[in-house]
Design a protein around this motif. Structure first.
Motif, PDB file in Angstrom:
ATOM      1  N   LYS A 193     -15.766  39.187  15.057  1.00 52.94           N
ATOM      2  CA  LYS A 193     -15.112  37.870  15.015  1.00 52.94           C
ATOM      3  C   LYS A 193     -13.635  37.989  14.666  1.00 52.94           C
ATOM      4  O   LYS A 193     -12.782  37.354  15.288  1.00 52.94           O
ATOM      5  N   VAL A 194     -13.327  38.813  13.680  1.00 54.96           N
ATOM      6  CA  VAL A 194     -11.938  38.985  13.266  1.00 54.96           C
ATOM      7  C   VAL A 194     -11.130  39.651  14.367  1.00 54.96           C
ATOM      8  O   VAL A 194      -9.991  39.249  14.649  1.00 54.96           O
ATOM      9  N   THR A 195     -11.694  40.647  15.011  1.00 53.70           N
ATOM     10  CA  THR A 195     -11.015  41.331  16.108  1.00 53.70           C
ATOM     11  C   THR A 195     -10.675  40.353  17.224  1.00 53.70           C
ATOM     12  O   THR A 195      -9.553  40.349  17.742  1.00 53.70           O
ATOM     13  N   LYS A 196     -11.616  39.508  17.570  1.00 59.76           N
ATOM     14  CA  LYS A 196     -11.376  38.527  18.629  1.00 59.76           C
ATOM     15  C   LYS A 196     -10.301  37.520  18.228  1.00 59.76           C
ATOM     16  O   LYS A 196      -9.430  37.170  19.025  1.00 59.76           O
ATOM     17  N   LYS A 197     -10.340  37.064  16.983  1.00 53.47           N
ATOM     18  CA  LYS A 197      -9.332  36.109  16.506  1.00 53.47           C
ATOM     19  C   LYS A 197      -7.936  36.727  16.533  1.00 53.47           C
ATOM     20  O   LYS A 197      -6.961  36.073  16.906  1.00 53.47           O
ATOM     21  N   ILE A 198      -7.826  37.987  16.138  1.00 50.42           N
ATOM     22  CA  ILE A 198      -6.519  38.656  16.153  1.00 50.42           C
ATOM     23  C   ILE A 198      -6.045  38.839  17.592  1.00 50.42           C
ATOM     24  O   ILE A 198      -4.865  38.628  17.888  1.00 50.42           O
ATOM     25  N   ALA A 199      -6.950  39.206  18.479  1.00 50.27           N
ATOM     26  CA  ALA A 199      -6.583  39.358  19.887  1.00 50.27           C
ATOM     27  C   ALA A 199      -6.057  38.034  20.457  1.00 50.27           C
ATOM     28  O   ALA A 199      -5.063  38.016  21.193  1.00 50.27           O
ATOM     29  N   GLU A 242      -4.719  35.539  18.645  1.00 48.25           N
ATOM     30  CA  GLU A 242      -3.459  35.262  17.953  1.00 48.25           C
ATOM     31  C   GLU A 242      -2.321  36.066  18.567  1.00 48.25           C
ATOM     32  O   GLU A 242      -1.207  35.586  18.709  1.00 48.25           O
ATOM     33  N   ARG A 243      -2.613  37.302  18.942  1.00 48.50           N
ATOM     34  CA  ARG A 243      -1.591  38.194  19.503  1.00 48.50           C
ATOM     35  C   ARG A 243      -1.337  37.932  20.988  1.00 48.50           C
ATOM     36  O   ARG A 243      -0.402  38.447  21.569  1.00 48.50           O
ATOM     37  N   GLY A 244      -2.186  37.084  21.589  1.00 49.46           N
ATOM     38  CA  GLY A 244      -2.000  36.749  23.005  1.00 49.46           C
ATOM     39  C   GLY A 244      -2.600  37.765  23.954  1.00 49.46           C
ATOM     40  O   GLY A 244      -2.243  37.808  25.131  1.00 49.46           O
ATOM     41  N   LEU A 245      -3.527  38.572  23.462  1.00 47.72           N
ATOM     42  CA  LEU A 245      -4.169  39.570  24.319  1.00 47.72           C
ATOM     43  C   LEU A 245      -5.276  38.938  25.165  1.00 47.72           C
ATOM     44  O   LEU A 245      -5.623  39.472  26.215  1.00 47.72           O
ATOM     45  N   ILE A 246      -5.814  37.825  24.704  1.00 45.01           N
ATOM     46  CA  ILE A 246      -6.841  37.092  25.462  1.00 45.01           C
ATOM     47  C   ILE A 246      -6.524  35.602  25.414  1.00 45.01           C
ATOM     48  O   ILE A 246      -5.758  35.136  24.611  1.00 45.01           O
TER      49      ILE A 246
END
Length: 104
Positions: free
Chosen positions: A92-98, A100-104
């Motif tokens: 969940k945290v990995t997805k949220k960071i992705a 936030e960073r605009g990777l997804i």
């Protein structure tokens, strides 16, 4: 289930953040590039929205020097938390960071 394309990149961001925080070198932190700074800010933004306990688990898991799977195993034993719970939190945290960073 296959690992998302952004997982390795975000895991790298989390490892850098957690190891820097655990070492106490935050005040001496100098970014090598604007990308590094944006990555750092994305991690901070997501982690500081988490409950303190979840944030501490993430820092514990990513601040260690072993593989992610081994770190999760060790942290789960030390904190008496089911490994699946930690894996779910990491996902969940990995997805949220992705996001936030605009990777997804």
């Amino acid at each position: 289930m296959a690992k998302p394309f952004y997982a390795d990149y975000v895991n790298h961001m989390l490892r850098f953040y957690a190891r820097t925080v655990r070492s106490g070198d935050v005040m001496r932190l100098i970014f090598k590039s604007e990308i590094d700074e944006l990555n750092w800010l994305s991690v901070i933004k997501v982690l500081y929205k988490l409950p303190e306990r979840d944030k501490n688990i993430i820092i514990e898991v990513f601040g260690r020097g072993d593989t992610l799977a081994d770190n999760i195993y060790e942290v789960s034993k030390e904190l008496a938390i089911n490994q699946d719970t930690i894996w779910s939190l990491v996902s969940k945290v990995t997805k949220k960071i992705a996001k936030e960073r605009g990777l997804i």
